[in-house]
Design an enzyme around this catalytic site. Structure first.
Site, PDB file in Angstrom:
ATOM      1  N   ALA A  63     -17.108   1.820 -11.006  1.00 31.44           N
ATOM      2  CA  ALA A  63     -17.147   3.453 -10.629  1.00 31.44           C
ATOM      3  C   ALA A  63     -18.273   4.003 -11.212  1.00 31.44           C
ATOM      4  O   ALA A  63     -18.823   3.672 -11.827  1.00 31.44           O
ATOM      5  CB  ALA A  63     -15.643   3.932 -11.166  1.00 31.44           C
ATOM      6  N   GLY A 108     -14.126  -0.944 -11.933  1.00 30.77           N
ATOM      7  CA  GLY A 108     -13.211  -0.531 -10.567  1.00 30.77           C
ATOM      8  C   GLY A 108     -13.155  -1.677  -9.600  1.00 30.77           C
ATOM      9  O   GLY A 108     -12.121  -1.677  -8.854  1.00 30.77           O
ATOM     10  N   GLU A 111     -10.898  -4.490 -10.523  1.00 32.67           N
ATOM     11  CA  GLU A 111      -9.583  -3.702 -10.373  1.00 32.67           C
ATOM     12  C   GLU A 111      -9.083  -3.774  -8.890  1.00 32.67           C
ATOM     13  O   GLU A 111      -7.776  -4.069  -8.652  1.00 32.67           O
ATOM     14  CB  GLU A 111      -9.462  -2.517 -11.063  1.00 32.67           C
ATOM     15  CG  GLU A 111      -9.424  -2.412 -12.711  1.00 32.67           C
ATOM     16  CD  GLU A 111      -9.672  -1.004 -13.175  1.00 32.67           C
ATOM     17  OE1 GLU A 111      -8.814  -0.692 -14.105  1.00 32.67           O
ATOM     18  OE2 GLU A 111     -10.844  -0.710 -12.966  1.00 32.67           O
ATOM     19  N   GLU A 131     -15.483  -1.630 -19.354  1.00 30.71           N
ATOM     20  CA  GLU A 131     -15.307  -0.288 -19.836  1.00 30.71           C
ATOM     21  C   GLU A 131     -15.243   0.046 -21.338  1.00 30.71           C
ATOM     22  O   GLU A 131     -15.891   1.252 -21.757  1.00 30.71           O
ATOM     23  CB  GLU A 131     -13.869   0.318 -19.203  1.00 30.71           C
ATOM     24  CG  GLU A 131     -13.738   0.322 -17.745  1.00 30.71           C
ATOM     25  CD  GLU A 131     -13.421  -0.876 -16.991  1.00 30.71           C
ATOM     26  OE1 GLU A 131     -13.020  -0.788 -15.793  1.00 30.71           O
ATOM     27  OE2 GLU A 131     -13.367  -1.957 -17.877  1.00 30.71           O
TER      28      GLU A 131
END
Length: 257
Positions: A63, A108, A111, A131
């Site tokens: 992200a 992300g 994910e 992260e």
């Protein structure tokens, strides 16, 4: 759309995340376009499968950190809920979904791949949930889907360390279904999608529902669900066509009815 391309090849949809200058990092603009597109796909009864990939040398490299850096508690909560909601809608699509991971699938991006039923990877693909090195945790359901895919111990190792793994290791731990040469990735994804769409569409949807819902149940409830959805197949024209074609030694022609 500016950050996403969408096309259809017969009854197969293809979403391409298209921010190559930012390695396809997810930002608000991507979600502004992805969310209504998922709604369109939910309503498209002609689709039998969906492929998601990235433009250039990255699938999705996480992200957008620049957008996230100034967030406070409330903004962080809204951001996590938004991304998780969109990915959950992707996961709950009735049709099979394939992530064709052509490069970096980090944060992300990993994910997003995990929200798909199947993950195919280029030999150049790399996966990770980095992260914790940024002072946060996976926010788009990575702590929930990764252990369900690869097991609790391996998921904890990957998330606690934030390390990046190559495609061959991702396959070895069960994260990836198949590793392909980079130039063969999309052909492999389309070939797999066609292997799904040649079958009775309702039966494929019911099979996906049984697996996904059953994995959240105890065994007896899962078996009961399968029994009921098995019976429901006998109320379809496709069941009659499929079995009749088998007995007549011909190819079936399914009409999603």
């Amino acid at each position: 759309m500016q950050t996403i391309r969408y096309e259809k090849q017969d009854n197969i949809g293809i979403i391409t995340i298209n921010r190559p200058e930012a390695l396809n990092a997810l930002n608000s603009a991507v979600f502004d376009e992805l969310e209504p597109l998922v709604g369109e796909i939910e309503r498209d009864a002609t689709l039998g499968a969906l492929i998601i990939t990235g433009e250039g040398r990255s699938f999705v490299a996480g992200a957008d950190i620049g957008e996230q850096c100034p967030m406070d508690l409330d903004a962080g909560r809204k951001w996590a809920r938004r991304g998780s909601s969109v990915f959950r809608r992707l996961e709950k699509l009735e049709i099979p979904t394939i992530a064709a991971v052509n490069g970096f699938a980090l944060g992300g991006g990993c994910e997003l791949a995990l929200a798909c039923d199947i993950i195919l990877a280029s030999e150049k693909a790399k996966f990770g949930q980095p992260e914790v090195g940024l002072g946060i945790i996976p926010g788009f359901s990575g702590t929930q889907r990764l252990p369900r895919r690869v097991g609790i111990g391996k998921a904890k190792e990957l998330i606690f360390s934030g390390k990046m793994i190559k495609a061959d290791e991702a396959k070895a731990i069960g994260l990836v279904n198949e590793v392909c040469a980079p130039e063969a990735l999309m052909d492999a994804a389309l070939e797999m999608a066609r292997s799904f769409t040649k079958n009775a569409p309702i039966a494929v949807k019911y099979a996906k529902a049984c697996i996904d819902r059953g994995m959240q149940m105890d065994l007896d409830d899962g078996i009961a669900l399968e029994n009921e959805m098995f019976a429901m197949c006998y109320a379809t024209e496709d069941q009659k066509e499929g079995m009749t074609a088998f007995l007549e030694k011909r190819s079936a022609t399914f009409h999603n009815k």
